[in-house]
Design a protein around this motif. Structure first.
Motif, PDB file in Angstrom:
ATOM      1  N   LEU A 116       6.034  13.824  -2.215  1.00 51.86           N
ATOM      2  CA  LEU A 116       5.490  13.323  -3.467  1.00 51.86           C
ATOM      3  C   LEU A 116       4.711  12.041  -3.254  1.00 51.86           C
ATOM      4  CD1 LEU A 116       8.548  13.843  -5.871  1.00 51.86           C
ATOM      5  CD2 LEU A 116       6.678  15.436  -5.386  1.00 51.86           C
ATOM      6  N   SER A 117       3.702  11.826  -4.079  1.00 49.82           N
ATOM      7  CA  SER A 117       2.982  10.554  -4.068  1.00 49.82           C
ATOM      8  C   SER A 117       3.809   9.513  -4.810  1.00 49.82           C
ATOM      9  CB  SER A 117       1.623  10.710  -4.757  1.00 49.82           C
ATOM     10  OG  SER A 117       1.802  10.996  -6.143  1.00 49.82           O
ATOM     11  N   LYS A 118       3.334   8.253  -4.795  1.00 47.87           N
ATOM     12  CA  LYS A 118       4.066   7.192  -5.485  1.00 47.87           C
ATOM     13  C   LYS A 118       4.217   7.503  -6.965  1.00 47.87           C
ATOM     14  CE  LYS A 118       3.658   2.462  -7.122  1.00 47.87           C
ATOM     15  NZ  LYS A 118       3.688   2.909  -8.520  1.00 47.87           N
ATOM     16  N   ASP A 119       3.122   7.906  -7.619  1.00 39.71           N
ATOM     17  CA  ASP A 119       3.184   8.190  -9.058  1.00 39.71           C
ATOM     18  C   ASP A 119       4.107   9.366  -9.346  1.00 39.71           C
ATOM     19  OD1 ASP A 119       1.455   6.114  -9.572  1.00 39.71           O
ATOM     20  OD2 ASP A 119      -0.338   7.376  -9.536  1.00 39.71           O
ATOM     21  N   GLU A 120       4.035  10.389  -8.492  1.00 36.86           N
ATOM     22  CA  GLU A 120       4.897  11.560  -8.693  1.00 36.86           C
ATOM     23  C   GLU A 120       6.364  11.192  -8.488  1.00 36.86           C
ATOM     24  OE1 GLU A 120       1.874  15.153  -7.278  1.00 36.86           O
ATOM     25  OE2 GLU A 120       3.111  14.093  -5.804  1.00 36.86           O
ATOM     26  N   LEU A 121       6.635  10.324  -7.506  1.00 37.01           N
ATOM     27  CA  LEU A 121       8.008   9.886  -7.266  1.00 37.01           C
ATOM     28  C   LEU A 121       8.528   9.050  -8.428  1.00 37.01           C
ATOM     29  CD1 LEU A 121      10.301   9.933  -5.184  1.00 37.01           C
ATOM     30  CD2 LEU A 121       9.364   7.824  -4.220  1.00 37.01           C
TER      31      LEU A 121
ATOM     32  N   LYS B 174       0.830  -1.211   0.000  1.00 37.61           N
ATOM     33  CA  LYS B 174       0.000   0.000   0.000  1.00 37.61           C
ATOM     34  C   LYS B 174       0.863   1.259   0.000  1.00 37.61           C
ATOM     35  CE  LYS B 174      -3.853  -2.225   2.433  1.00 37.61           C
ATOM     36  NZ  LYS B 174      -4.701  -2.233   3.655  1.00 37.61           N
ATOM     37  N   THR B 175       2.079   1.151   0.501  1.00 34.46           N
ATOM     38  CA  THR B 175       3.010   2.293   0.538  1.00 34.46           C
ATOM     39  C   THR B 175       4.376   1.849   0.023  1.00 34.46           C
ATOM     40  OG1 THR B 175       3.516   1.761   2.845  1.00 34.46           O
ATOM     41  CG2 THR B 175       1.843   3.467   2.436  1.00 34.46           C
ATOM     42  N   PRO B 176       4.492   1.575  -1.266  1.00 39.18           N
ATOM     43  CA  PRO B 176       5.754   1.009  -1.798  1.00 39.18           C
ATOM     44  C   PRO B 176       6.945   1.951  -1.704  1.00 39.18           C
ATOM     45  CG  PRO B 176       4.261   1.601  -3.585  1.00 39.18           C
ATOM     46  CD  PRO B 176       3.475   1.747  -2.313  1.00 39.18           C
ATOM     47  N   THR B 177       6.690   3.250  -1.571  1.00 34.08           N
ATOM     48  CA  THR B 177       7.803   4.216  -1.567  1.00 34.08           C
ATOM     49  C   THR B 177       8.346   4.502  -0.173  1.00 34.08           C
ATOM     50  OG1 THR B 177       6.250   6.070  -1.433  1.00 34.08           O
ATOM     51  CG2 THR B 177       6.920   5.358  -3.627  1.00 34.08           C
ATOM     52  N   ASP B 178       7.760   3.897   0.864  1.00 31.94           N
ATOM     53  CA  ASP B 178       8.181   4.275   2.218  1.00 31.94           C
ATOM     54  C   ASP B 178       9.548   3.739   2.606  1.00 31.94           C
ATOM     55  OD1 ASP B 178       7.556   1.628   2.492  1.00 31.94           O
ATOM     56  OD2 ASP B 178       6.120   1.874   4.129  1.00 31.94           O
ATOM     57  N   ILE B 179      10.178   2.954   1.734  1.00 32.71           N
ATOM     58  CA  ILE B 179      11.504   2.423   2.059  1.00 32.71           C
ATOM     59  C   ILE B 179      12.630   3.253   1.441  1.00 32.71           C
ATOM     60  CG2 ILE B 179      10.773   0.058   2.469  1.00 32.71           C
ATOM     61  CD1 ILE B 179      12.331   0.930  -0.857  1.00 32.71           C
ATOM     62  N   PHE B 180      12.284   4.269   0.630  1.00 38.19           N
ATOM     63  CA  PHE B 180      13.347   4.963  -0.089  1.00 38.19           C
ATOM     64  C   PHE B 180      14.231   5.783   0.855  1.00 38.19           C
ATOM     65  CE2 PHE B 180      11.266   9.129  -0.139  1.00 38.19           C
ATOM     66  CZ  PHE B 180      12.333   9.996  -0.304  1.00 38.19           C
ATOM     67  N   LEU B 181      13.636   6.390   1.899  1.00 41.47           N
ATOM     68  CA  LEU B 181      14.432   7.176   2.830  1.00 41.47           C
ATOM     69  C   LEU B 181      15.382   6.300   3.656  1.00 41.47           C
ATOM     70  CD1 LEU B 181      15.119   9.919   3.940  1.00 41.47           C
ATOM     71  CD2 LEU B 181      13.172   9.755   5.510  1.00 41.47           C
TER      72      LEU B 181
ATOM     73  N   LEU C 207      13.568  16.237   1.705  1.00 43.89           N
ATOM     74  CA  LEU C 207      12.422  17.050   2.121  1.00 43.89           C
ATOM     75  C   LEU C 207      11.433  17.253   0.980  1.00 43.89           C
ATOM     76  CD1 LEU C 207      14.195  19.784   4.305  1.00 43.89           C
ATOM     77  CD2 LEU C 207      12.779  17.868   5.090  1.00 43.89           C
ATOM     78  N   TYR C 208      11.965  17.358  -0.243  1.00 41.19           N
ATOM     79  CA  TYR C 208      11.087  17.509  -1.409  1.00 41.19           C
ATOM     80  C   TYR C 208      10.422  16.191  -1.780  1.00 41.19           C
ATOM     81  CZ  TYR C 208       9.803  17.884  -6.339  1.00 41.19           C
ATOM     82  OH  TYR C 208       9.127  17.821  -7.527  1.00 41.19           O
ATOM     83  N   LEU C 209      11.209  15.102  -1.779  1.00 39.16           N
ATOM     84  CA  LEU C 209      10.691  13.821  -2.256  1.00 39.16           C
ATOM     85  C   LEU C 209       9.644  13.211  -1.325  1.00 39.16           C
ATOM     86  CD1 LEU C 209      13.997  12.154  -3.545  1.00 39.16           C
ATOM     87  CD2 LEU C 209      12.180  13.180  -4.907  1.00 39.16           C
TER      88      LEU C 209
END
Length: 467
Positions: free
Chosen positions: A283-288, A225-232, A278-280
């Motif tokens: 962003l939403s998943k699609d925007e990222l 549901k939150t695939p981008t939460d591991i990038f940080l 801080l910028y990234l």
């Protein structure tokens, strides 16, 4: 010598563990065949047994449903719950298939290598690499004191680090190999790794990455549901591993990092990354996804355009320069085949013999005895295999997410571990093989220590962000 001993140890340990399993368990009577000619993913039928002969845990599980898995051993019963078929899943290709895979990897590199080495040749003749060398020299000259002023190796290394940062693995390898070749021209002892080569390779293995695009895509495909939460956490862990590599090698080489120039560059890079984070995070998943695609692919096209325009301005024969570099890329791919075959067959033996299962079981036992939260152990197969095989680690990550869920603690930890370290032994085999360096000195130790820092940081961050 260190690499030779490690390679020998891999083979000896793998065959020893396989022999113990063969003697002590009826589930491993085909293990020697699997290690030589087995195919990864194949299901091997071991035996057919009556239900009464199985352990109570397996019997109770099969009474509730028709199949049960215990590590790599799978049990499946018939409808009457009387007879049970026992299977084992082949974890990796045997040494025959792995040797073929190693050659295919090198053949697959030929197109990419000829492309990027061709453009690199144009950039060198047009003066672009010298320009990059002058820009990065104030910082790199402190880390690489043996490299002369304005040497093109500075520019090649910067291109490699930039490609790694953007997750452009296809571009990073050609740039990195070109950097190793440049450094080899300065190496007084051609079969022994120089200080500059060791520092470069360890920083490269730190693998600092801005956005782990492929990992995010896999998590999304597996229903996160939150695939981008591991990038940080991935970014922080790779930054920590890179800094660790710099410090470890500097201690070996007695380089003083507490200089104003070094502190200014590292601090500046850290500040830029912090602002970008801080910028990234907004962003939403699609925007990222869109941002990463535009940044990475757009930058590649911009580099190609700048190189060609610079060459036209300097009146360089662009196509001839490209062909000259492309030929060099082809030759490099052929040279690394023996080194890659040798390393990958040792890794294959480790995986098919079950050495990693023994290590994981041991770590779970230690965690339970120490009353630690044992969940982190379920994510460790990815970390253990990553220094040996990128594709193997990716498979372990997917397996962990399939077992526990893409958004589980174990699944997220495996994803962060996948993005926080590099394929150390693959890198050593390919990069040193390309320049025929046999004595790697302390490279392996330094790279593994940096990997360890990345793994520990990833585990700590996983508990901080996801526990």
């Amino acid at each position: 010598m260190v690499l030779s001993r490690i390679w020998s140890a891999f083979i000896i340990i793998a065959i020893a563990i396989a022999s113990i399993k063969y003697v002590s368990s009826g589930n491993y009577k085909t293990i020697f065949n699997d290690m030589v000619v087995g195919k990864g993913g194949d299901t091997v039928k071991i035996a057919s047994q009556p239900m009464s002969s199985l352990s109570p845990i397996v019997r109770d599980s099969l009474m509730k449903k028709n199949d049960f898995a215990d590590s790599r051993i799978h049990y499946k019963t018939d409808s009457l719950k009387q007879n049970v078929n026992v299977y084992r899943v082949q974890e990796a290709d045997g040494v025959i298939g792995t040797s073929e895979t190693a050659v295919k990897i090198c053949l697959g590199l030929i197109g990419i290598m000829t492309l990027f080495m061709g453009f690199m040749s144009i950039a060198e003749k047009a003066g672009g690499i010298n320009l990059l060398s002058r820009l990065i020299q104030p910082f790199f000259s402190k880390l690489f004191p043996d490299i002369p002023k304005n040497h093109p190796a500075f520019g090649h290394m910067l291109m490699n680090f930039s490609a790694n940062l953007l997750g452009l693995d296809n571009a990073a390898t050609p740039f990195g190999l070109k950097a190793m070749e440049s450094l080899q021209t300065l190496n007084p002892n051609k079969d022994t790794a120089s200080n500059s080569q060791i520092m470069f390779l360890c920083l490269h293995a730190g693998g600092m990455t801005l956005i782990p695009v492929s990992i995010i895509a896999i998590r999304a495909s597996m229903g996160s549901k939150t695939p981008t939460d591991i990038f940080l956490p991935c970014m922080i862990a790779t930054f920590a591993a890179t800094l660790a590599a710099m410090i470890i090698v500097s201690l070996y080489q007695k380089i003083n990092l507490l200089r104003p120039v070094v502190i200014a560059y590292v601090g500046g890079i850290s500040a830029i990354i912090a602002l970008l984070v801080l910028y990234l995070v907004q962003l939403s998943k699609d925007e990222l996804d869109d941002f990463s695609k535009v940044l990475s692919n757009g930058l590649i096209l911009f580099i190609f355009l700048a190189i060609v325009l610079g060459a036209v301005y300097k009146k360089i024969n662009v196509f001839d320069a490209f062909i000259e570099g492309a030929k060099e890329g082809f030759t490099t791919c052929v040279k690394i085949i023996p080194y890659l075959v040798g390393m990958l067959i040792a890794i294959s033996l480790l995986r098919t013999s079950g050495v990693f299962d023994v290590i994981i079981d041991g770590m779970k036992w230690v965690a339970n005895v120490a009353n630690m939260d044992p969940r982190f152990v379920d994510g460790l197969p990815t970390a253990l295999i990553k220094p040996l095989s990128g594709s193997g680690a990716r498979g372990m990550m997917v397996d962990t997410m399939s077992t526990f869920g893409a958004d589980s603690f174990q699944g997220k930890l495996a994803a962060v571990l996948q993005g926080s370290s590099d394929t150390t032994f693959y890198v050593i085999a390919v990069y040193f093989g390309a320049v025929a360096v046999k004595n790697t000195r302390y490279t392996v130790i330094a790279m593994l220590l940096a990997d360890l820092v990345g793994v520990i940081t990833a585990i700590a961050l996983a508990y901080l962000f996801f526990a």
